[in-house]
Structure formats: structure tokens, C-alpha cells
Write an enzyme that holds these catalytic residues in place. Sequence first.
Site, PDB file in Angstrom:
ATOM      1  N   SER A  30      -0.294  53.097  22.044  1.00  0.00           N
ATOM      2  CA  SER A  30       0.455  53.825  21.026  1.00  0.00           C
ATOM      3  C   SER A  30       0.476  53.014  19.733  1.00  0.00           C
ATOM      4  O   SER A  30       0.168  51.832  19.725  1.00  0.00           O
ATOM      5  CB  SER A  30       1.884  54.072  21.512  1.00  0.00           C
ATOM      6  OG  SER A  30       1.889  54.723  22.770  1.00  0.00           O
ATOM      7  N   GLY A  88      -1.811  48.180  20.851  1.00  0.00           N
ATOM      8  CA  GLY A  88      -1.406  47.300  19.773  1.00  0.00           C
ATOM      9  C   GLY A  88      -0.217  46.448  20.180  1.00  0.00           C
ATOM     10  O   GLY A  88       0.215  46.449  21.334  1.00  0.00           O
ATOM     11  N   GLY A 101       7.095  47.843  21.183  1.00  0.00           N
ATOM     12  CA  GLY A 101       8.178  48.810  21.216  1.00  0.00           C
ATOM     13  C   GLY A 101       8.650  49.277  19.864  1.00  0.00           C
ATOM     14  O   GLY A 101       9.676  49.944  19.761  1.00  0.00           O
ATOM     15  N   GLU A 109       4.032  51.898  28.018  1.00  0.00           N
ATOM     16  CA  GLU A 109       2.994  50.922  27.675  1.00  0.00           C
ATOM     17  C   GLU A 109       2.947  49.786  28.695  1.00  0.00           C
ATOM     18  O   GLU A 109       1.873  49.344  29.101  1.00  0.00           O
ATOM     19  CB  GLU A 109       3.256  50.369  26.274  1.00  0.00           C
ATOM     20  CG  GLU A 109       3.027  51.379  25.166  1.00  0.00           C
ATOM     21  CD  GLU A 109       3.513  50.901  23.814  1.00  0.00           C
ATOM     22  OE1 GLU A 109       3.042  51.448  22.799  1.00  0.00           O
ATOM     23  OE2 GLU A 109       4.364  49.997  23.762  1.00  0.00           O
ATOM     24  N   LYS A 127       0.320  40.320  12.579  1.00  0.00           N
ATOM     25  CA  LYS A 127       1.098  40.371  13.824  1.00  0.00           C
ATOM     26  C   LYS A 127       1.038  39.065  14.624  1.00  0.00           C
ATOM     27  O   LYS A 127       1.699  38.940  15.651  1.00  0.00           O
ATOM     28  CB  LYS A 127       0.590  41.531  14.695  1.00  0.00           C
ATOM     29  CG  LYS A 127       0.546  42.882  13.996  1.00  0.00           C
ATOM     30  CD  LYS A 127       1.928  43.322  13.553  1.00  0.00           C
ATOM     31  CE  LYS A 127       1.896  44.620  12.769  1.00  0.00           C
ATOM     32  NZ  LYS A 127       1.469  45.766  13.567  1.00  0.00           N
TER      33      LYS A 127
END
EC number: 5.3.1.6
Length: 237
Positions: A30, A88, A101, A109, A127
Site C-alpha cells: 500500500s 513501502g 502504517g 501489510e 525514508k
Amino acid sequence: MTDLQTQMKIAVAQEAIGEIKDGMILGLGSGSTAALMIKSLGEKLKEGSLKEIIGVPTSFQGEVLASQLGIPLRAFSAVSKIDLAIDGADEVDPNFQLIKGGGACHVQEKLVASIADRFVVVVDSTKIVEKLNLEFKLPVEVLPAAWKLVQKELNDLGAKSDLRMAEKKAGPIVTDQGNLVLDVQFADGISDPQNLEKQINNFPGVLENGLFVNLTDEVLVGEIKNGVSSVNRLKKA
């Protein structure tokens, strides 16, 4: 999202497609980077360069997108294993521990990642962090009746937490499971993700939290160097 960040996401999504082989049962992640990968997968299936792929979505959003692209889907409950999951992350630390999340999809996930033979994480370079939770808050999915109780338990751990509110509806975010999300911040970040993951999940009323511990096999990082997008592959030592 900046143009440079978009370029990094596109580059890493394209790189991730190279991990997919004919006949795979594939966990479809997602979020924005995973969505780019799903779109590219749909194109590959349409042109015939990939065949007999079955996708297992991790969110309603991903399910809708994959369906629109003609990707054959199967529910998580209908599979016993997944060949490859690509997703991701909101933060990745040097030990490949994750916070996920941001889209409130971390329960599905984590289920998909937990039964995947390989779990590949696709992110842009923003990230990658030295320590989790200094910037991005840790999502904790809770039963609606229990959110105040869980919030007190988290406060007792020294954390601050807020009920995640919706942007285009009155009231809180409601997950695909019908639950609420607390966004949790520890002032000094998270030093022991493995212990904290278990500790939070033991609180009555918690369904799951967004710490992904010892699940990631490889991280693909989109970068910009000299104005050109590239992908750096990080593997466990």
C-alpha cells in the site's frame, strides 16, 4: 511530494518490477510507491511480459487499483504462502526494522509480509533513518472501545499519542478492519523495536502496531544523484 521525490519513487517502483517472475503469488503493498509498482505491474501483464501473477492486496485502496488494472487477485485468507511481497515504508533503520502504517494499512501489510518467502521494501531516500520514531509517529491500531485505555498504557511507557483524525470526514480515521489508530511518539525515538513491538501488542485492545521487526529481506532505495534518479539496493549483512 516534491518532483525529486516523485522521480525517486518512480525509479524504485520500476526496479521492484524486476523482482517479479511469472507464476508468482505476489503481496501488493500500500502507499504511493507501491501504487506506482502496481501500475507498472498492470502494464507488464497487459503487454504479456509477465504472466500468471496472482496479487494479494494489503488494503482496500490497493485492491481497487489492482482490479482496475486487470491484475488477478486472491484474498489473504485463501493463500497459505506468498512468493514475494513488495511494499513501502515510512521509516527504515540500519537494521532493516521498519515503521509502517501511514496509510493505516499495517495490519494487513504485516500479515502478508509475515508469510512471504521474500519481503522487499521500496522507499525513496527520505525514508532512511538512523533511529525509528524520531520523526514519524508509530501507528497503533486499537479497538474503538479501548483507545483511551491503550492511550493510558502508552503514556505510562513515556510516549505521547494522538487519535488519528480524518481529513475529509468528521471524526477519526477508521481502518479497513473497523478500528481506530493512535499515532505514538517517543521523545528519544525507539531503541529496541523488537521488545517494544511485543510490549505494545500485549496491551488489551491493541490489534497490531506499525513496527515491522526482522521481516525485511532487501530494501530498494530511490535516490537522486547529479539530477539523475537511481536505485541503491541494500541487503542484510
